[in-house]
Design an enzyme around this catalytic site. Structure first.
Site, PDB file in Angstrom:
ATOM      1  N   LYS A  79       0.876  -1.175   0.000  1.00 23.57           N
ATOM      2  CA  LYS A  79       0.000   0.000   0.000  1.00 23.57           C
ATOM      3  C   LYS A  79       0.916   1.228   0.000  1.00 23.57           C
ATOM      4  CE  LYS A  79      -2.659   3.425   1.551  1.00 23.57           C
ATOM      5  NZ  LYS A  79      -2.124   4.797   1.645  1.00 23.57           N
ATOM      6  N   GLU A 154       9.337   1.650  11.169  1.00 24.77           N
ATOM      7  CA  GLU A 154      10.392   2.665  11.151  1.00 24.77           C
ATOM      8  C   GLU A 154       9.674   4.006  11.115  1.00 24.77           C
ATOM      9  OE1 GLU A 154      12.274   5.579   9.810  1.00 24.77           O
ATOM     10  OE2 GLU A 154      12.602   4.446   7.957  1.00 24.77           O
ATOM     11  N   CYS A 188      13.302  10.660   7.483  1.00 24.76           N
ATOM     12  CA  CYS A 188      13.098  10.331   8.890  1.00 24.76           C
ATOM     13  C   CYS A 188      14.387  10.457   9.687  1.00 24.76           C
ATOM     14  CB  CYS A 188      12.548   8.916   9.018  1.00 24.76           C
ATOM     15  SG  CYS A 188      13.537   7.687   8.142  1.00 24.76           S
ATOM     16  N   GLU A 289       8.845  16.532  15.102  1.00 22.43           N
ATOM     17  CA  GLU A 289       9.393  16.315  13.766  1.00 22.43           C
ATOM     18  C   GLU A 289       8.732  17.259  12.762  1.00 22.43           C
ATOM     19  OE1 GLU A 289      10.751  12.478  11.215  1.00 22.43           O
ATOM     20  OE2 GLU A 289       8.653  12.513  11.847  1.00 22.43           O
TER      21      GLU A 289
END
Length: 396
Positions: A79, A154, A188, A289
């Protein structure tokens, strides 16, 4: 395009590497403490693996999961992000052309609520491999737990990039630039918190700023472009919102701080490479973040303070250390709570080396030989070849 081409040229290594491991998945015969029994282990595929990927580096992050999943003998449903599905769909055509059996690799596209959630909840999905935000990861984790699915995740990061006074300054400046402005900060593992020792803070910041201001923004299809646009309009707005938050919190703007207005940016979703100083680690700009080209610069006095600041976050994906002192480098790698610690480099990854996070940066690891076990389950087989019959009411 320069960033993506480098990734594309590197991606085949994953399939070659895990293809080489596919026929080397071996169990073991275990020498037991009980006479008359043979005990051995075997590794078996999990079954159907759901791979859910974000909009950044869509083919690379798909590959990190797909190659070991297939090598371990699983079937896969991918996906991709609703923003970046096209490359994955084109890639799957190549899998068909290569002769893969029908149904081995499948793709479903759409929004998370309409496609991702049913996929995670489906009882025939044995594992979910996800890369994305920690907020979405928590929802997937909770949903997967309802049917006891295997998961690897992750997630986000707020990684510290730590520069000591004895570092090679030119290398450290380049490392700081790479850590936050490469890929427009949309990674990330971005080194979004730059910790600089007091003794060199002002000089380092000046050199860093001068270099950051030379970054070429513009057409993302040009090989000359170094900082491209933000990928989506919601993310573009989010990055600008965080810049406003940093200003309101009292951080001092050193460079950038707004939309890219150079002619070569056109009407695109560009954000200038942005640097803030006088950042306290408790500020939102230092804890949350941003996922864009926004750098927070913090001071520290000594190793102990650098470690404390570096670890004061909910995340633990990566960290960087810049020093010429080998002893200090080792101490820092032992003290920083992060899944990857780079010393005198930043943003290096390999199909041969495990990657993943501590704390809310994720669960499990990707890449490396050991990682294939994330897509296998272990069966222990016991065979009685002469042990006497025992009391049936007492465990053997």
């Amino acid at each position: 395009i320069a960033e993506m081409l480098a990734q594309m040229r590197y991606i085949p290594n994953w399939y070659y590497y895990y293809g080489g491991l596919a026929d080397k998945i071996e169990g073991a015969v275990i020498p037991l403490d009980k006479r008359g029994y043979l005990n051995y282990t075997r590794y078996e595929p999990l079954g159907v693996v759901a791979i859910i990927t974000p909009w950044n580096s869509p083919l690379m992050l798909t590959t990190w999961k797909l190659a070991p999943a297939l090598a371990a003998g699983n079937t896969v449903v991918i996906k991709p992000s609703e923003f970046t599905s096209a490359s994955v769909l084109e890639f799957v055509k190549l899998i068909e052309e290569a002769g893969a059996p029908p149904g081995l690799v499948n793709v479903v596209t759409g929004f998370g609520s309409e496609v991702g959630t049913p996929l995670v909840e489906h009882p025939k999905v044995a594992k979910v491999a996800f890369t994305g935000s920690d907020a979405t990861g928590k929802k997937i984790y909770a949903s997967a737990a309802q049917t006891m699915k295997h998961v690897t995740m992750e997630l986000g990061g707020k990684s510290p990039n730590i520069v000591f006074a004895d570092a090679n300054i030119d290398d450290a400046v380049n490392g700081a630039i790479s850590g936050i402005f490469a890929a427009t900060g949309q990674t990330c593992l971005a080194g979004s918190r730059l910790l600089v020792e007091d003794a060199i803070h002002d000089d380092f910041l000046q050199r860093l700023t001068e270099k950051a201001l030379t970054a070429r923004m513009g057409d993302p299809s040009s090989m000359e472009t170094q900082v491209g646009p933000i990928t989506t309009q919601p993310q573009y707005n989010k990055v600008l919102d965080y810049i406003a938050i940093a200003k309101s919190e009292g951080a001092t703007l050193v460079a950038g701080g707004g939309p890219g207005r150079a002619p070569e940016c056109g009407d695109g979703w560009f954000v200038e490479p942005t640097i803030f100083k006088d950042v306290d680690n408790g500020m939102r700009i230092a804890q949350e973040e941003v996922f864009g080209p926004v750098l927070s610069v913090l001071r520290f006095k000594n190793e102990e303070e650098a470690v404390r600041i570096g670890n004061e976050t909910i995340y633990g994906l990566a960290a960087g250390v810049w020093t010429s002192d080998v002893g200090r480098a080792i101490r820092m790698t032992e003290s920083l709570r992060a899944g990857t610690v780079w010393v005198n480099t930043y943003r290096a990854t390999s199909y041969m080396s495990p990657f993943g996070g501590y704390r809310q940066s994720g669960i499990g690891r990707e890449n490396g030989a050991e990682m294939i076990k994330e897509y296998l389950q272990t069966k222990s087989v016991w065979m009685n070849f002469g042990a006497p019959s025992a009391n049936p009411f007492v465990q053997r």
